[in-house]
Enzyme design. Sequence first.
Site, mmCIF file in Angstrom:
data_model
loop_
_atom_site.group_PDB
_atom_site.id
_atom_site.type_symbol
_atom_site.label_atom_id
_atom_site.label_comp_id
_atom_site.label_asym_id
_atom_site.label_seq_id
_atom_site.Cartn_x
_atom_site.Cartn_y
_atom_site.Cartn_z
ATOM 1 N N ARG A 66 0.842 -1.201 0.000
ATOM 2 C CA ARG A 66 0.000 0.000 0.000
ATOM 3 C C ARG A 66 0.877 1.251 0.000
ATOM 4 O O ARG A 66 0.571 2.237 -0.665
ATOM 5 C CB ARG A 66 -0.937 -0.029 1.208
ATOM 6 C CG ARG A 66 -1.997 1.049 1.154
ATOM 7 C CD ARG A 66 -3.070 0.839 2.189
ATOM 8 N NE ARG A 66 -2.549 0.884 3.549
ATOM 9 C CZ ARG A 66 -3.267 0.598 4.629
ATOM 10 N NH1 ARG A 66 -4.534 0.222 4.507
ATOM 11 N NH2 ARG A 66 -2.732 0.661 5.835
ATOM 12 N N LYS A 84 -2.609 6.369 1.680
ATOM 13 C CA LYS A 84 -2.494 6.889 3.036
ATOM 14 C C LYS A 84 -1.638 8.159 3.026
ATOM 15 O O LYS A 84 -0.611 8.260 3.699
ATOM 16 C CB LYS A 84 -1.934 5.812 3.966
ATOM 17 C CG LYS A 84 -3.006 5.370 4.971
ATOM 18 C CD LYS A 84 -2.594 4.225 5.798
ATOM 19 C CE LYS A 84 -2.956 4.392 7.267
ATOM 20 N NZ LYS A 84 -4.313 4.810 7.569
ATOM 21 N N GLU A 144 -16.287 6.240 4.651
ATOM 22 C CA GLU A 144 -15.588 5.714 5.815
ATOM 23 C C GLU A 144 -15.648 6.716 6.938
ATOM 24 O O GLU A 144 -16.104 7.854 6.744
ATOM 25 C CB GLU A 144 -14.144 5.339 5.470
ATOM 26 C CG GLU A 144 -13.261 6.454 4.986
ATOM 27 C CD GLU A 144 -11.873 5.935 4.574
ATOM 28 O OE1 GLU A 144 -11.753 5.409 3.464
ATOM 29 O OE2 GLU A 144 -10.944 6.081 5.368
HETATM 30 C C1 COI Z 1 -4.580 2.958 11.474
HETATM 31 O O1 COI Z 1 -5.589 2.349 11.804
HETATM 32 O O2 COI Z 1 -3.457 2.437 11.512
HETATM 33 C C2 COI Z 1 -4.646 4.321 11.011
HETATM 34 O O3 COI Z 1 -3.847 4.700 10.222
HETATM 35 C C3 COI Z 1 -5.628 5.239 11.572
HETATM 36 C C4 COI Z 1 -4.943 6.412 12.178
HETATM 37 C C5 COI Z 1 -5.562 7.663 11.664
HETATM 38 C C6 COI Z 1 -4.929 6.345 13.647
#
Ligand code: COI
Length: 355
Positions: free
Chosen positions: A100, A201, A237
Amino acid sequence: MSPPSTLGNDKPESGAGENYADINWDDLGFSLVPTDYMYVMKCAKGDKFSQGSLVPFGNIQISPSAGILNYGQGLFEGLKAYRTEDGRLLLFRPAENAQRMKRGADRLCMPSPSNDQFVNAVKQTVLANKRWVPPPGRGSLYIRPLLMGTGAMLGLGPSPEYTFLIYCSPVGSYHKGVLNFKVEDKLYRAISGNGGTGSIKSVTNYAPVYAAMTDAKANGFSDVLFLDSATGKYIEEATACNLFVVKGNTIFTPEIDGTILPGITRKSIIEIATDMGYQVMEGAVSVEQMLGADEMFCTGTAVVVNPVASVTYKETRVDYKTAGPEILSAKLRTTLVGLQTGCIEDKKSWTVRID
Ligand code: COI
């Protein structure tokens, strides 16, 4: 690679379970607990990542004109290490995070570490911080890989230098108490469709949720659920997790369409639920469908699998069952966590042992 020997006093003892950091493991939430080491690897634009090292955890030096600070050229990942009852340390599907990150790096014009470099760096970081991996059943070590443009620049364009950095922190539960979601109908998390960046991400996907989240929390909600920006009719989401709704024996979840994050927990839960005999439908999930569901839950690395107690859309509030033997999210969570923590035999080869 071992942590630098000059830091010998801080070096965690070898042997799982022999030595723990001196903290109250029952107080863990989801906030930063600084650990001993972080991993850093750099590379110039046009080059490949080659050699990284463990350094003491601490602040980093960065030019005020770095690409990450000025133009948001950066990605992050999240994964966890668990300590098993018999003292092993396990990662859950770390190659999925590596892939990812690579997809995000391609989208943001950054070089990315190879799968092996990524997974090896994660392993080294966990081993160096072994004393911070919570005892079995008391939490996990959350691992946060970053990939960012750190070279100095002024004009718009890919950064001249990149840094891959991994730090970690012991964590407990992400959400506190029951989850009461508010549906946000004015602000959007990401633009709908394949051309945007909603499915990677990117660091720039997260601060835009703060305004809606802060407002919802001020009004007594636990979190916000976002709708698609094209029509405002379909759920996408929440701020940090994917969504599922259950009707009878069927589970519905928004499809991976370029807008929502392709969650690794999401993908695993779909497979676990299918194995259990449930039908899982990935597609557009309307607000009406959600309001008429029997059950709703959310998934994510930080969140794991959590039941949603209520959803409020404009003036309508719907409550869902969150407890009882028929609650699907509890069954799914038990299986997922059982696999992650080595309590259930991993026939899928999802876990990776660190030794
Ligand atoms: C995760 O669940 O690892 C995330 O990246 C969420 C994060 C915004 C705390």
